[in-house]
Design a protein around this motif. Structure first.
Motif, mmCIF file in Angstrom:
data_model
loop_
_atom_site.group_PDB
_atom_site.id
_atom_site.type_symbol
_atom_site.label_atom_id
_atom_site.label_comp_id
_atom_site.label_asym_id
_atom_site.label_seq_id
_atom_site.Cartn_x
_atom_site.Cartn_y
_atom_site.Cartn_z
ATOM 1 N N TYR A 15 30.963 36.712 41.941
ATOM 2 C CA TYR A 15 31.000 37.702 40.865
ATOM 3 C C TYR A 15 29.647 37.778 40.170
ATOM 4 C CZ TYR A 15 36.021 37.190 41.442
ATOM 5 O OH TYR A 15 37.282 37.142 41.954
ATOM 6 N N PRO A 72 36.766 42.354 39.175
ATOM 7 C CA PRO A 72 37.566 42.063 40.363
ATOM 8 C C PRO A 72 38.946 42.703 40.289
ATOM 9 C CG PRO A 72 37.369 40.116 38.995
ATOM 10 C CD PRO A 72 36.492 41.168 38.392
ATOM 11 N N ARG A 73 39.470 43.083 41.424
ATOM 12 C CA ARG A 73 40.785 43.716 41.489
ATOM 13 C C ARG A 73 41.896 42.723 41.847
ATOM 14 N NH1 ARG A 73 40.383 49.398 41.626
ATOM 15 N NH2 ARG A 73 38.262 50.110 41.908
ATOM 16 N N GLU A 74 41.499 41.540 42.349
ATOM 17 C CA GLU A 74 42.493 40.554 42.742
ATOM 18 C C GLU A 74 43.094 39.896 41.498
ATOM 19 O OE1 GLU A 74 39.063 39.644 43.562
ATOM 20 O OE2 GLU A 74 39.139 41.246 45.023
ATOM 21 N N ALA A 77 41.773 36.422 40.262
ATOM 22 C CA ALA A 77 40.494 36.352 39.570
ATOM 23 C C ALA A 77 40.703 36.305 38.070
ATOM 24 C CB ALA A 77 39.613 37.527 39.954
#
Length: 77
Positions: A15, A72-74, A77
């Protein structure tokens, strides 16, 4: 806040963190300003102007998901 004083750092997880940085004058400490939800580092602009003028070092990051930092899309995270 001077845009040229913003830096980017890629951490081990991949990141990118975007943060404002000013080095401290000799004998002065460095202050860390963390914004809340939902916000960005720019919320600290008055404090940055005040403490920067007095020679304090400053680190003012955009937290994960905000401002110029990675989003982040997860869920993990």
């Amino acid at each position: 806040m001077d845009p040229s004083k913003y830096k980017d750092c890629v951490v081990q997880r991949g990141y990118t963190y975007h943060y404002y940085y000013t080095p401290a004058a000799p004998g002065k400490p460095t202050l860390l300003f963390i914004h809340g939800f939902p916000s960005t580092s720019s919320d600290w602009h008055r404090q940055v102007a005040y403490f920067e003028q007095k020679g304090y070092g400053l680190i003012v990051p955009d937290c994960l998901g905000y401002g110029g930092t990675a989003k982040p899309r997860e869920l993990e995270a």
